[in-house]
Design a protein around this motif. Structure first.
Motif, mmCIF file in Angstrom:
data_model
loop_
_atom_site.group_PDB
_atom_site.id
_atom_site.type_symbol
_atom_site.label_atom_id
_atom_site.label_comp_id
_atom_site.label_asym_id
_atom_site.label_seq_id
_atom_site.Cartn_x
_atom_site.Cartn_y
_atom_site.Cartn_z
ATOM 1 N N THR A 268 0.463 -12.090 10.748
ATOM 2 C CA THR A 268 1.254 -12.757 11.129
ATOM 3 C C THR A 268 1.733 -12.060 12.559
ATOM 4 O O THR A 268 1.604 -12.641 13.532
ATOM 5 N N TYR A 269 2.689 -10.652 12.744
ATOM 6 C CA TYR A 269 2.635 -9.558 13.298
ATOM 7 C C TYR A 269 1.602 -10.257 14.624
ATOM 8 O O TYR A 269 1.973 -9.969 15.885
ATOM 9 N N ILE A 270 0.456 -9.410 14.533
ATOM 10 C CA ILE A 270 -1.035 -9.815 15.945
ATOM 11 C C ILE A 270 -0.915 -10.959 16.562
ATOM 12 O O ILE A 270 -0.787 -11.257 17.286
ATOM 13 N N ASN A 278 3.737 -10.039 23.291
ATOM 14 C CA ASN A 278 4.422 -9.102 23.206
ATOM 15 C C ASN A 278 3.712 -7.432 22.697
ATOM 16 O O ASN A 278 3.084 -7.245 21.341
ATOM 17 N N ARG A 279 3.647 -6.443 23.961
ATOM 18 C CA ARG A 279 2.840 -5.931 23.230
ATOM 19 C C ARG A 279 3.056 -4.668 22.405
ATOM 20 O O ARG A 279 2.428 -4.577 21.845
ATOM 21 N N TRP A 283 0.858 -3.696 18.899
ATOM 22 C CA TRP A 283 1.301 -2.116 18.617
ATOM 23 C C TRP A 283 1.564 -1.959 16.865
ATOM 24 O O TRP A 283 0.897 -1.777 16.225
ATOM 25 N N ILE A 284 2.551 -2.322 16.668
ATOM 26 C CA ILE A 284 3.273 -2.618 15.487
ATOM 27 C C ILE A 284 2.135 -3.369 14.317
ATOM 28 O O ILE A 284 1.801 -2.276 13.779
ATOM 29 N N GLY A 285 1.811 -4.455 14.267
ATOM 30 C CA GLY A 285 0.584 -5.166 14.013
ATOM 31 C C GLY A 285 -0.445 -4.632 14.279
ATOM 32 O O GLY A 285 -0.268 -4.161 12.075
ATOM 33 N N VAL A 286 -1.076 -3.847 14.772
ATOM 34 C CA VAL A 286 -1.981 -3.130 14.813
ATOM 35 C C VAL A 286 -2.052 -1.985 13.569
ATOM 36 O O VAL A 286 -3.290 -2.059 12.497
ATOM 37 N N LEU A 287 -1.282 -1.368 13.753
ATOM 38 C CA LEU A 287 -0.895 -0.008 13.454
ATOM 39 C C LEU A 287 -0.522 -0.724 11.335
ATOM 40 O O LEU A 287 -0.689 0.183 10.505
ATOM 41 N N ALA A 288 0.288 -1.633 11.293
ATOM 42 C CA ALA A 288 0.403 -2.096 10.669
ATOM 43 C C ALA A 288 -0.689 -2.657 9.389
ATOM 44 O O ALA A 288 -0.911 -1.715 8.067
ATOM 45 N N LEU A 289 -1.718 -3.052 9.945
ATOM 46 C CA LEU A 289 -2.960 -3.546 9.780
ATOM 47 C C LEU A 289 -3.907 -2.332 8.782
ATOM 48 O O LEU A 289 -4.490 -2.217 8.102
ATOM 49 N N THR A 290 -3.472 -1.066 9.620
ATOM 50 C CA THR A 290 -4.679 0.130 9.484
ATOM 51 C C THR A 290 -4.296 1.170 8.205
ATOM 52 O O THR A 290 -4.586 0.765 7.955
ATOM 53 N N PHE A 291 -2.290 0.840 8.157
ATOM 54 C CA PHE A 291 -1.736 1.149 7.093
ATOM 55 C C PHE A 291 -2.358 0.330 5.425
ATOM 56 O O PHE A 291 -2.235 1.261 4.597
ATOM 57 N N SER A 292 -1.943 -1.143 5.625
ATOM 58 C CA SER A 292 -2.395 -1.886 5.372
ATOM 59 C C SER A 292 -4.272 -1.667 3.911
ATOM 60 O O SER A 292 -4.434 -1.633 3.222
ATOM 61 N N ILE A 293 -5.003 -0.990 5.366
ATOM 62 C CA ILE A 293 -5.873 -1.114 4.662
ATOM 63 C C ILE A 293 -6.107 0.517 3.809
ATOM 64 O O ILE A 293 -6.544 0.503 2.839
ATOM 65 N N TYR A 294 -5.464 0.789 4.510
ATOM 66 C CA TYR A 294 -5.851 2.426 4.003
ATOM 67 C C TYR A 294 -4.533 2.261 2.415
ATOM 68 O O TYR A 294 -5.131 3.009 1.422
ATOM 69 N N THR A 295 -3.489 1.481 2.557
ATOM 70 C CA THR A 295 -3.055 1.206 0.990
ATOM 71 C C THR A 295 -3.987 0.619 0.294
ATOM 72 O O THR A 295 -3.395 1.022 -1.462
ATOM 73 N N ILE A 296 -4.962 0.034 0.466
ATOM 74 C CA ILE A 296 -5.727 -0.464 -0.785
ATOM 75 C C ILE A 296 -6.629 0.187 -1.055
ATOM 76 O O ILE A 296 -6.797 0.682 -2.119
#
Length: 387
Positions: A268-270, A278-279, A283-296
């Motif tokens: 949703t952020y992305i 909104n740059r 950035w927050i959305g991409v980093l959050a998605l990366t952390f989501s992949i790490y979470t799973i």
């Protein structure tokens, strides 16, 4: 309320804008130097390494003053050490006032006194009220907000956000086990309120001095909202705060909700960032998605690391390739055109190196050698055949 001269602040803002125009190529270096020489401005350091050096120097100055005062006042207040800590905090605020009167803003020296004041104030509050975490964070929140309103340091705004979050958390802890179990939802609500208030403030702000602090609060709320519902964060904090063990084969309460939340919020952020251009949100959305992949992957490692990284790299490559091809010719909206207000020297240098390697270009000498070679009229290796 603001400690600095408004004219100097306005001139500093104009100089920052002029520097951006110079870096983007809209004005020449000579024009920028002419503007710089005609405007009186605040003493600041944009170079982070230089600012860090002055910050360390300011810490040394502050600690030296506080050490001397502590040795002098120890005999008078040896049974009331909290008074000495309060005096140390007052030294920090006095130093801030002095540097603001001398037009130091974001210089490094003033940063040291600001952080020293907030730290000493927290220690004083804790020593006076038997280490009450809730009271400490509440006092730090108020002090950080007031120091930001007066001195405009972004570090104060960040500390205020962190201390306010800690205040909400400690308040929840005081309410019992049920409130602790609802902490993720309370933090989500706090982040939503903070985001809404900061967004409305950004739309209505007329004083540009506070714009960066409100923008920082807005982005902080986005990060807090995601982390409050991230599955890994919720699960580990549940174990830590509630003291419960999660047996193998079982999961936390509302686990399906947190699974969906962990991936839907970054996406949703992305998409929202791309739509609104909104740059920071992107950035927050991409980093959050990366952390989501790490979470799973932290809990469910379906593939070996090397295979997972290879597959992810291939997916990102083809996705980036097709997206770049589709938007590289667009002049508006979402485009791949270079932003002239960003420093693109690294990209330009990379293009030169790639072109040189593909075309087989070789370096040439700039200065002619002082050693003269010549002759070789009869298959000689550069000799004339004469003595």
């Amino acid at each position: 309320m603001i400690a600095y001269d408004k004219n100097l602040l306005d001139n500093s803002i104009l100089l920052d804008e002029a520097k951006d125009l110079k870096n983007a190529g809209f004005i020449s270096k000579e024009q920028f130097e002419n503007i710089h020489s005609q405007l009186n401005h605040l003493k600041t350091n944009k170079n982070l390494l230089v600012r860090l050096g002055f910050f360390l120097l300011g810490c040394l100055m502050y600690s030296s003053i506080c050490g001397t005062l502590s040795l002098t006042l120890f005999q008078l207040f040896q049974n009331h050490l909290s008074i000495i800590v309060l005096i140390i905090a007052l030294v920090g605020i006095i130093g801030l006032e002095y540097f603001s009167r001398e037009n130091y803003f974001g210089h490094g020296l003033d940063d040291a006194y600001l952080l020293g004041f907030l730290l000493a104030l927290g220690v004083f509050t804790g020593s006076t009220f038997d280490g009450s975490e809730l009271l400490i964070t509440c006092v730090i929140s108020i002090a950080a907000i007031l120091t930001y309103l007066r001195y405009l340091h972004l570090s104060s705004a960040l500390i205020a956000c962190l201390a306010a979050t800690a205040t909400i958390a400690y308040t929840t802890f005081e309410l019992g086990v049920i409130a602790k179990s609802l902490l993720p939802f309370i933090m989500m609500l706090f982040a939503v309120v903070g985001y809404w208030l900061s967004k409305k403030s950004l739309e209505k702000v007329t004083n540009s001095y506070y714009y960066n602090g409100i923008l920082l609060t807005n982005n902080y709320a986005l990060i807090l909202f995601y982390l409050a519902g991230n599955y890994l964060v919720v699960r580990e904090l549940s174990i830590l705060l509630l003291g419960t063990e999660i047996p193998k084969g079982q999961d936390i309460t509302f686990a399906p909700f947190f699974y969906l939340f962990t991936f839907l919020v970054p996406l949703t952020y992305i998409f929202r960032a791309l739509k609104a251009r909104n740059r920071f949100m992107l950035w927050i959305g991409v980093l959050a998605l990366t952390f989501s992949i790490y979470t799973i992957r932290y809990y469910y490692a379906l593939l070996p690391v090397e295979i997972a990284l290879t597959a992810a790299g291939m997916i990102l490559f083809f996705f980036s390739f097709f997206v770049i091809r589709s938007i590289k010719e667009k002049e508006s909206g979402i485009t791949f055109k270079i932003d002239r207000f960003l420093n693109s020297n690294a990209l330009a240098n990379a293009e030169i190196l790639i072109t040189a390697s593909q075309m087989g270009m070789k370096p040439t000498t700039l200065d002619e050698s002082k050693i003269k070679f010549g002759g070789g009229g009869f298959s000689g290796g550069g000799s004339s055949g004469n003595y």
